[in-house]
Design a protein around this motif. Structure first.
Motif, PDB file in Angstrom:
ATOM      1  N   PRO A  85       0.582  -1.131   0.395  1.00 11.85           N
ATOM      2  CA  PRO A  85       0.111   0.307  -0.034  1.00 11.85           C
ATOM      3  C   PRO A  85       0.653   1.162   0.506  1.00 11.85           C
ATOM      4  O   PRO A  85       1.747   1.153   0.301  1.00 11.85           O
ATOM      5  N   PRO A  87      -0.398   4.823   1.230  1.00 10.51           N
ATOM      6  CA  PRO A  87      -0.992   5.812   1.554  1.00 10.51           C
ATOM      7  C   PRO A  87      -0.620   6.718   0.848  1.00 10.51           C
ATOM      8  O   PRO A  87      -1.933   7.838   1.141  1.00 10.51           O
ATOM      9  N   PHE A  94     -14.085   1.050   0.664  1.00  7.11           N
ATOM     10  CA  PHE A  94     -14.292  -0.827   1.040  1.00  7.11           C
ATOM     11  C   PHE A  94     -15.434  -0.363   1.017  1.00  7.11           C
ATOM     12  O   PHE A  94     -16.338   0.500   1.906  1.00  7.11           O
ATOM     13  N   ASP A  96     -17.470  -2.871   3.326  1.00  3.05           N
ATOM     14  CA  ASP A  96     -17.869  -2.960   4.384  1.00  3.05           C
ATOM     15  C   ASP A  96     -17.602  -1.765   5.356  1.00  3.05           C
ATOM     16  O   ASP A  96     -17.694  -1.321   6.015  1.00  3.05           O
ATOM     17  N   ALA A  98     -15.717  -0.006   6.981  1.00  4.80           N
ATOM     18  CA  ALA A  98     -14.102  -0.620   8.007  1.00  4.80           C
ATOM     19  C   ALA A  98     -14.401   0.694   8.787  1.00  4.80           C
ATOM     20  O   ALA A  98     -12.831   1.449   9.038  1.00  4.80           O
ATOM     21  N   TYR A 100     -14.624   2.992  12.541  1.00  6.60           N
ATOM     22  CA  TYR A 100     -14.089   1.952  13.795  1.00  6.60           C
ATOM     23  C   TYR A 100     -15.413   2.553  14.742  1.00  6.60           C
ATOM     24  O   TYR A 100     -15.158   3.857  14.929  1.00  6.60           O
ATOM     25  N   PHE A 115      -1.668   7.491  10.953  1.00  7.38           N
ATOM     26  CA  PHE A 115      -0.995   6.749  10.255  1.00  7.38           C
ATOM     27  C   PHE A 115      -0.048   7.027   9.600  1.00  7.38           C
ATOM     28  O   PHE A 115       1.014   6.511   9.592  1.00  7.38           O
TER      29      PHE A 115
ATOM     30  N   ASP B 148     -12.267  -7.721  13.166  1.00  6.14           N
ATOM     31  CA  ASP B 148     -12.624  -7.668  11.480  1.00  6.14           C
ATOM     32  C   ASP B 148     -11.367  -7.286  10.595  1.00  6.14           C
ATOM     33  O   ASP B 148     -10.709  -6.358  11.403  1.00  6.14           O
ATOM     34  N   GLY B 150     -11.053  -6.712   7.874  1.00  7.32           N
ATOM     35  CA  GLY B 150     -11.477  -5.675   7.777  1.00  7.32           C
ATOM     36  C   GLY B 150     -11.338  -4.327   7.952  1.00  7.32           C
ATOM     37  O   GLY B 150     -10.295  -2.984   6.811  1.00  7.32           O
ATOM     38  N   MET B 151     -10.997  -4.008   8.999  1.00  2.65           N
ATOM     39  CA  MET B 151     -10.690  -3.316   9.881  1.00  2.65           C
ATOM     40  C   MET B 151      -9.005  -2.765  10.036  1.00  2.65           C
ATOM     41  O   MET B 151      -8.705  -1.633   9.605  1.00  2.65           O
ATOM     42  N   LEU B 152      -8.489  -4.016   9.785  1.00  2.00           N
ATOM     43  CA  LEU B 152      -7.227  -4.415   9.571  1.00  2.00           C
ATOM     44  C   LEU B 152      -6.228  -4.019   8.180  1.00  2.00           C
ATOM     45  O   LEU B 152      -5.525  -3.197   7.577  1.00  2.00           O
ATOM     46  N   VAL B 153      -7.004  -4.505   7.466  1.00  2.00           N
ATOM     47  CA  VAL B 153      -6.404  -3.867   5.963  1.00  2.00           C
ATOM     48  C   VAL B 153      -6.752  -2.760   5.684  1.00  2.00           C
ATOM     49  O   VAL B 153      -6.028  -2.301   4.622  1.00  2.00           O
ATOM     50  N   ALA B 154      -8.279  -2.282   6.022  1.00  4.83           N
ATOM     51  CA  ALA B 154      -7.993  -0.165   6.044  1.00  4.83           C
ATOM     52  C   ALA B 154      -7.000   0.147   6.884  1.00  4.83           C
ATOM     53  O   ALA B 154      -6.414   0.912   6.049  1.00  4.83           O
ATOM     54  N   ALA B 155      -6.519  -0.236   7.919  1.00  2.00           N
ATOM     55  CA  ALA B 155      -5.215   0.598   8.352  1.00  2.00           C
ATOM     56  C   ALA B 155      -4.065   0.122   7.324  1.00  2.00           C
ATOM     57  O   ALA B 155      -3.413   1.353   7.490  1.00  2.00           O
ATOM     58  N   ARG B 156      -4.084  -1.234   7.198  1.00  4.53           N
ATOM     59  CA  ARG B 156      -2.857  -1.377   6.123  1.00  4.53           C
ATOM     60  C   ARG B 156      -2.960  -0.040   4.761  1.00  4.53           C
ATOM     61  O   ARG B 156      -1.789   0.371   4.838  1.00  4.53           O
ATOM     62  N   THR B 157      -3.846  -0.044   4.597  1.00  8.87           N
ATOM     63  CA  THR B 157      -3.955   0.858   2.985  1.00  8.87           C
ATOM     64  C   THR B 157      -3.965   2.143   3.056  1.00  8.87           C
ATOM     65  O   THR B 157      -3.334   3.752   2.187  1.00  8.87           O
ATOM     66  N   MET B 158      -4.316   2.611   5.175  1.00  5.07           N
ATOM     67  CA  MET B 158      -4.049   4.574   5.473  1.00  5.07           C
ATOM     68  C   MET B 158      -2.186   3.732   5.791  1.00  5.07           C
ATOM     69  O   MET B 158      -2.091   5.164   6.451  1.00  5.07           O
TER      70      MET B 158
END
Lengths: 268, 252
Positions: A85, A87, A94, A96, A98, A100, A115, B148, B150-158
């Protein structure tokens, strides 16, 4: 490119592509997800990927975003091969969302800046600004469960807009919304993206959504997916929902639907 | 209105229990050695108000042991739980092992601990921490494994990776499960420490219970039981208040 060349407004033709896929094959373990994927995304362009479920369109998006390596071929963003990735150049929304759930809307947007290593003082201001741009400035302190589906959607979009990334990857982001809200939010999104000069790759299974929002539509065949055809959308911008009652729009969706649903005998 | 009626139900039950207790002792059906009269127990409790140190000393010892034991259980349980839960291989390999070990009657280890750490505080803390550790470790590893993706993948993309992701996403996502398990751990730790004090030792609420019991001083024994009950109620209330503060801190 069989539809007569129209005046697709924003894309800058001739400039070097933002994303370039060259003869890409994608595998999930031993399973072939997509093959022979070759297309470019030009600066400022809105490209949709459509195709039947499981055709690998989301995999293609994940490959552009660096979440999935190409088994063969090359995926490049801004001229550099994508391996993980990035960023500061690519942001994702996504299906869903995602979000928090323990974070308020504004803090869901801030986490992207956290991040990215943005200074603490800047984060709140930039996050509020991004929320204001998607029309949610007044609900910044609400939690995801206190927001409607469409509002949550826009929080996710704000989180993607808050970074300076110019390439936005959207994976069926409106799938959970009803047809009317999805077109409304889609139209709002387009307006924001045009203003900010973003380039978009958009995965959807809705023909009308793809036709209404895109400059070009990449039509994929059933699994293991490959590209059937890339269609230019010759419709003027800015577009209004009344467009969907016009013959040109129907010609386009008819053409997309013919491409998607004809060759069932080719299906494996 | 419902609050009043609920309070009425509580008061009613307490009155009935006290009346039965009084009836059994006053009528002489049960000997005072078996069941102390409520008035005798009350006399001792009232006597203690004049010399609060007599109660505060043992209660303080037990609380300190339980507090340290719980702290050790939380640090080790959450740490090891996150380490195991973060890896598919590790959770597949160790979740069954940890669950199986936690089902053993670990109190059998107390003689070993007492032999190596002595019969004083450290062996009580060790057995209490051991009992507190398992529910926290098991709940943490399961919750971490179920975050979830999805939450971790989203974090990676950020651009999120490593410890910042653990701190900002994994820990808040699993904190409700951890806090629920901490309440179970708290009860187990307290019970185990009082039991260990009862078995061997020279201090704490458990020791006072043992001393009164062995001295055939039934009214004092009952008074200590009342103290132990009140202690548990107060500790649970404090824990509820503490977790509310902690959760605010974690979910940032």
């Amino acid at each position: 490119m069989t539809v007569p060349a129209g005046s697709s407004a924003t894309p800058v033709t001739g400039a070097s592509p933002v994303a370039a896929l060259d003869d890409v094959t994608l595998m999930y373990g031993d399973v072939l997800a997509a093959h022979d994927i070759t297309f470019d995304v030009r600066p400022g362009e809105f490209v949709s990927l459509i195709g039947p479920s499981g055709c690998g369109k989301s995999s293609v998006l994940r490959a552009i975003g660096g979440l999935m390596p190409a088994a063969t071929g090359e995926v490049a963003v801004n001229g550099l091969s994508v391996t993980s990735p990035r960023p500061d150049e690519i942001s994702f929304v996504f299906q869903d969302l995602a979000l928090y759930p323990w974070r308020s809307a504004v803090r869901n947007v801030e986490i992207a800046l956290q991040f990215a290593g943005a200074p603490r003082r800047e984060r709140r201001e930039r996050a509020l600004d991004a929320l204001t741009r998607v029309g949610l400035g007044d609900v910044a302190n609400r939690y995801p469960h206190q927001l409607s589906g469409g509002m949550r959607q826009r929080v996710a979009i704000a989180r993607a807009l808050v970074s300076d990334a110019k390439l936005l990857l959207l994976d069926e982001p409106f799938a959970a919304l009803d047809e009317q809200s999805r077109l409304n939010i889609g139209a709002q999104l387009i307006a924001i993206l045009e203003e900010e000069g973003k380039t978009v790759v958009f995965v959807t299974h809705s023909l009308s959504e793809a036709a209404y929002l895109s400059d070009r539509v990449v039509v994929m065949g059933p699994r293991p997916g490959n590209i059937r055809e890339i269609i230019d959308v010759p419709l003027e911008r800015p577009r209004h929902t009344s467009l969907m009652r016009e013959p040109a729009f129907h010609d386009l969706t008819d053409r997309l639907s013919a491409l998607l649903y004809t060759d069932d005998e080719d299906a494996p | 209105m419902t609050h009043l009626r609920r309070a009425g139900v509580y008061v009613g039950v307490i009155v009935v229990v006290l009346a039965l207790w009084f009836g059994l002792t006053a009528s002489g059906i049960v000997k005072p050695l078996m069941l102390a009269a409520p008035s005798d127990v009350a006399d001792i409790l009232i006597g203690w108000t004049a010399t609060p140190g007599e109660v505060a000393g043992p209660v303080g010892v037990t609380l300190a042991e339980a507090g340290i034991a719980l702290l050790i259980a939380v640090v080790l349980g959450v740490g090891i739980g996150i380490a195991i839960g973060s890896s598919r291989l590790m959770i597949a390999a160790y979740e069954p092992v940890v669950t199986a070990v936690s089902a053993l009657p670990l109190i059998i280890l107390y003689p070993v601990l007492a032999a190596s750490l002595g019969v004083g505080g450290p062996s009580k803390v060790a057995i209490g921490a051991l009992y507190g550790f398992f529910p926290i470790a098991i709940a943490t590893m399961r919750a971490v494994a179920r975050v979830d993706p999805g939450m971790l993948v989203a974090a990676r993309t950020m651009g999120g990776r490593g410890l910042p992701v653990v701190g900002s996403i994994v820990v808040p996502a699993v904190s409700p499960a951890i806090f629920a398990s901490m309440r179970v751990a708290l009860s187990l730790t307290l019970v185990t420490i009082i039991a260990a004090e009862f078995i061997s030792g020279a201090a704490g609420v458990g020791y006072q219970l043992a001393a009164a019991s062995q001295g055939l001083d039934t009214p004092t024994l009952f008074a200590w039981v009342v103290v132990a009950v009140l202690l548990t109620v107060v500790v649970n209330a404090l824990f509820t208040a503490l977790t509310a503060v902690l959760r605010k801190g974690i979910e940032r």
